[in-house]
Design an enzyme around this catalytic site. Structure first.
Site, short mmCIF file in Angstrom:
data_model
loop_
_atom_site.label_atom_id
_atom_site.label_comp_id
_atom_site.label_asym_id
_atom_site.label_seq_id
_atom_site.Cartn_x
_atom_site.Cartn_y
_atom_site.Cartn_z
N GLY A 108 0.84 -1.20 0.00
CA GLY A 108 0.00 0.00 0.00
C GLY A 108 0.87 1.24 0.00
O GLY A 108 1.89 1.30 0.69
N LEU A 145 -0.86 7.45 2.44
CA LEU A 145 -0.03 8.24 3.35
C LEU A 145 0.84 7.37 4.24
O LEU A 145 2.04 7.61 4.39
CB LEU A 145 -0.91 9.15 4.20
N ALA A 146 0.25 6.35 4.84
CA ALA A 146 1.02 5.51 5.76
C ALA A 146 2.09 4.71 5.02
O ALA A 146 3.25 4.66 5.44
CB ALA A 146 0.09 4.58 6.54
N GLY A 147 1.71 4.09 3.91
CA GLY A 147 2.64 3.23 3.18
C GLY A 147 3.78 4.00 2.53
O GLY A 147 4.95 3.63 2.67
N SER A 173 -17.86 18.16 1.76
CA SER A 173 -17.06 18.42 2.96
C SER A 173 -17.86 18.83 4.19
O SER A 173 -18.86 19.54 4.11
CB SER A 173 -16.04 19.52 2.65
N ARG A 191 -20.14 13.68 13.59
CA ARG A 191 -20.62 12.95 12.43
C ARG A 191 -21.62 11.84 12.77
O ARG A 191 -22.65 11.70 12.10
CB ARG A 191 -19.43 12.33 11.69
N HIS A 229 -17.86 6.06 5.09
CA HIS A 229 -16.73 6.92 4.77
C HIS A 229 -15.39 6.38 5.26
O HIS A 229 -14.37 6.54 4.61
CB HIS A 229 -17.01 8.29 5.39
#
Lengths: 250, 665
Positions: free
Chosen positions: B39, B42-44, B283, B336, B428
């Site tokens: 992946g 962002l993390a990967g 948004s 939310r 989401h």
């Protein structure tokens, strides 16, 4: 809506390829273009055929994966939209729609409408970054001041999604708009200054190596860019390139 | 009982102390150690770049055609960090507290505190990389506020913060690829993890272009493979987002934690028909100025659904601004989970406002008037007509929300400046995921999970602008330390062979499953089953759940799974570019994981955050938590059948925070 689709079929990069005609009925104007293709593929699979291969992922216009050349235009008739954000209400009942892949020798076809855009990755690898390690121990973020106007302009250049519509639209299959957007983002920011000259030289060299054509300023790329990246980026890159080339030849 | 391996000592000192005492790997040894990252979100991407920079040999994998396309790119709002640039009382502790409370007290204190600590480094790092965050006129970074907090700590780049952060991480990754420290495998999908002598030692990957299987060995493997929202078929996730990597890890011994914790976002464009393939988020920032309502009279709602009346035909007195009515203190800005449930409640009661009955109005009329009046005052205009005020107001709203209004117009073919938008909640984000300890290591030694793929930081409800923060924290600043500590014991191991029996068996299993799918000779395409699964999950395991419905869902999923394997039709061949085959494999995994989600929801006999059990609510219809019996992480161990998973608990200990009932009234 009932439509006639003429779709490019090509089984691998070495296959010659051909257009295939598919009638499709009951298309809702609320469907996105890709949902219409989903519907066609559902028909094809149920009939025992081979579905049309196409790239897509986020379906909200930001990942840059979808890439169809529709009726002679990259991402179809809309302006400022990717194929996934194009809706069928842009077409009329009875229309014939031609769907082709991006065509450029630097983007070989993998299958049908799917092409290999890894040349773009290699251009970024050649210099599309600021050489800073990811330790987190840089200076405080607010120690680097960037005037708002410049920051906004850098952001505009940075919104390029790397879809390749610019290349597909250009009669020379030039990648100048894509490359210049990244060059510009860093040229406009203080963080990009130390490598400004070497970056533009390396990225342009890689661009040429990949077999993209030259820019002849027709501006087709700017018209078809779904993110509104404009030609001033190319002008900025040309300026930087000339300046850096002159220096490096001394 | 699971051991979280949380370090001893006061909360604020744990991470520093931990870093001071871990084992390091010297540079020469790092060169002989391989790490696999699956992946490139962002993390990967951030993990791959950081580990390569440190000297490890990294192989990174993504199923898209480029690492830059991972779905982190679609995040709109922003990224939180406790910089306190606005001098509004923010601090590491406050960010920590807000995140624990927002998560309805179902996350691990030490992990969340570490997240808050490194949040400030993320902003420094990203700015140094040239991420073009929004700025003020003085050249300093701008901030905005987000739901559920009282400070302005969100950094942003218009409505494209995820894109800019991912491109930053992608550039760091590209730099390491150019140096040869990362080998990038695009259009590759992880098909299984390989465990040798109790340790994760590699993966089986499929080259999606050629269809060939490949064996890749390593000393450690990181899964940064995102969430599983697509189990609902319709979600704001990308089409390719899937649970398969995490599910394969689960079947090889990693625990799946809190799988029922799903975030349903209140403001999305409603479903328009059966053909719908995905949902689009509008948004959260729109709830700042918009007012949410439905008609107060059922006959009005019916007339609107039939097209006999328009929103503007309903007089002010006949409108029900239900969030303002139910939650006077927070009004339209409740978190939310609360906003989503309230919309569902009104629609279920028969007040929905589109053909399907599943939509509510998000109205900008009063904001347009308010902005119009303010602007008229600013410009010194006297005795303006109503039409002139409205025109001014529209101009102001356009400046603030123009791109979102345009997006709505493009999809819904309706002009939100003239008529209220119609919105409805949609899936989401998934807070649940692979169970990890403080080191982000799963129950399988050497197998790590980062970003949305793990469960660790958001409890039962994630706050806005915190997903980006967690992805980059895990990749840039946590894994580089924790993996090193583990690998320090592996410096004498030498190269891992990809030819061991374990690799061969794993490859053969993957191969036989693909053979089975392609030779199934069924009659229905993969999407047919995926849609039906989505409907079951949305109806029974969505915004509200009950025992009867969950039991019904488990039965329905089991029979759908059987039907899938009998009747799915996968066209084409194995050794070729075959996206339908790839999709079939992913849906087959969703059909198993969905059952575990329902089981988890069934066993958690309380309501918390996004998990609302109808049996457990207050007299006013609010979520009723049960801290005495459920203040734990539910980690599920695979035992051979998805529905027979064994529940292992990790008790959540709150030493620094007092548990309270959330109230927004």
């Amino acid at each position: 809506m009932n439509l006639t689709l003429k779709v490019w079929r090509q089984n691998g990069p070495d296959d010659k390829g051909h257009m295939e005609t598919h009638p499709i009925e009951g298309v809702s104007p609320d469907m996105s273009f890709l949902e219409m293709i989903d519907m066609l593929n559902d028909q094809i699979i149920r009939a025992g055929g081979d579905p049309i291969a196409f790239d897509h992922d986020c379906r909200e216009g930001i990942c840059g994966m979808c890439s169809m050349f529709i009726n002679g235009e990259a991402h179809g008739p809309g302006r400022g939209v990717t194929t996934c954000q194009l809706h069928m209400r842009s077409f009329k009942d009875g229309d014939t729609i031609a769907i082709e892949p991006w065509r450029a020798s630097a983007f070989p076809v993998i299958k049908d409408l799917t092409v290999d855009r890894s040349a773009f990755d290699r251009i970024i690898q050649a210099g599309g970054y600021v050489s800073v390690n990811t330790s987190g121990n840089t200076i405080d973020a607010n120690a680097i001041l960037v005037p708002k106007v410049q920051a906004d302009e850098a952001f505009s250049s940075a919104t390029c999604i790397g879809c390749g519509a610019c290349v597909a639209s250009c009669k020379n299959a030039s990648a100048m708009l894509f490359v210049s957007a990244k060059v510009s983002q860093f040229a406009l920011l203080p963080q990009g200054q130390p490598e400004r000259e070497s970056r533009v030289l390396r990225m342009v060299e890689q661009m040429d190596k990949e077999g993209f054509g030259n820019c002849t300023n027709t501006g087709a790329c700017e018209v078809e860019c779904p993110k509104g990246i404009d030609l001033s980026n190319i002008a900025r890159m040309n300026r930087d390139f000339l300046k850096s080339s002159a220096k490096s030849e001394n | 009982m699971l051991d979280s391996k949380t370090p001893e000592g006061p909360l604020a000192d744990k991470w520093t102390k931990y870093k001071d005492h871990i084992q390091l790997v010297n540079p020469a040894n790092k060169r002989s150690i391989d790490v696999i990252i699956v992946g490139t979100g962002l993390a990967g991407s951030s993990a791959a770049a950081s580990l390569a920079e440190m000297g490890y040999n990294v192989k990174a994998f993504c199923f898209q055609d480029s690492p830059r396309r991972a779905h982190s790119i679609a995040a709109q709002g922003g990224i939180n960090a406790a910089k306190n640039y606005q001098n509004d009382g923010d601090s590491v502790h406050r960010l920590f507290y807000d995140t624990i409370k927002g998560g309805d007290y179902r996350s691990r204190e030490a992990n969340v505190h570490r997240l808050a600590e490194v949040s400030t480094n993320i902003i420094d790092q990203c700015v140094a990389q040239g991420v073009p965050f929004a700025r003020e006129y003085g050249g300093l970074l701008d901030n905005r506020s987000f739901g559920g907090v009282q400070v302005s700590r969100t950094f942003y780049a218009k409505g494209q913060t995820g894109q800019q952060l991912l491109l930053g991480a992608y550039s760091a990754l590209s730099r390491q690829i150019s140096k040869g420290k990362v080998t990038m495998y695009t259009r590759h999908e992880m098909m299984d993890v390989v465990v040798v002598d109790g340790k994760c030692r590699g993966i089986i990957a499929k080259n999606l272009v050629s269809g060939e299987l490949e064996r890749h060995s390593a000393h450690a493997v990181v899964l940064a493979t995102g969430g599983y929202g697509n189990v609902f078929y319709l979600s704001t996730n990308a089409m390719g987002s899937n649970v398969s990597a995490a599910w394969k890890a689960h079947k090889k011994g990693a625990h799946m934690a809190n799988p029922c914790f799903t975030q349903i976002h209140p403001t999305c464009i409603p479903v328009s028909g059966e053909h719908q393939s995905k949902l689009t988020l509008m948004s959260e920032s729109l709830r700042n100025d918009g007012r949410i309502w439905v008609p107060a009279k059922k006959e009005d709602a019916e007339a609107i659904r039939k097209g006999a009346k328009k929103a503007s035909d309903i007089s002010e007195a006949d409108r029900d601004y239900y969030l303002e009515r139910r939650y006077p203190a927070f009004g339209n800005l409740v978190p939310r989970d609360v906003a989503s449930r309230a919309a569902k409640e009104r629609c279920d009661a028969g007040f929905g406002v589109n053909e399907t009955g599943e939509a509510v109005f998000l109205d900008y009329a009063s904001a347009i008037e308010r902005y119009g009046n303010t602007e008229a005052n600013i410009r010194g205009l006297k005795s303006q007509s109503q039409a002139e005020i409205t025109a001014l107001g529209k101009e102001m709203v356009k400046a603030k929300y123009g791109n979102l209004f345009d997006m709505y117009k493009q999809i819904a073919a309706d002009d939100p400046y003239e008529m209220p938008m119609k919105i409805y909640p949609a899936v989401h984000y998934t807070m649940g995921g692979l169970w990890v300890d403080y080191n982000l290591m799963t129950a399988v030694p050497g197998l790590y999970a980062a970003g949305e793929a793990n469960f660790s930081d958001h409890g039962a409800n994630r706050l806005g602008a915190s997903a980006l923060m967690q992805g980059l924290a895990d990749g840039y600043f946590v894994l580089p330390y924790t993996i090193g500590d583990y690998l320090s014991k592996d410096i004498r191991t030498g190269k891992i062979s990809p030819d061991s029996p374990e690799f061969k068996t794993a490859e053969a299993e993957v191969q036989s499953r693909m053979d089975r799918l392609i030779n199934n000779n069924g009659t229905k395409p993969v999407d047919y089953f995926h849609r039906r699964l989505g409907r079951i999950m949305w109806d029974e395991c969505g915004m509200s759940r009950n025992e009867e419905g969950l039991k019904r869902a488990i039965q329905a999923i089991r029979s759908l799974r059987e039907e899938f394997w009998k009747d799915v039709r996968v066209p084409g061949a194995i050794n070729s570019f075959n996206p339908e085959l790839d999709k079939a494999g992913r849906v087959a995994d969703f059909l198993e994981q969905a059952e575990l989600m329902c089981l988890d929801a069934l066993e958690r006999r309380e309501s918390c955050g996004g998990h609302f059990r109808e049996e457990y609510q207050t007299a006013e219809g609010e979520a009723l938590r049960d801290d005495d019996h459920f203040a734990f992480v539910s980690a599920w161990e695979f035992t051979g059948d998805p529905g027979e998973a064994k529940l292992i608990k990790e008790d959540l200990v709150f030493e620094n925070i007092e548990l309270k009932q959330r109230s927004y009234k």
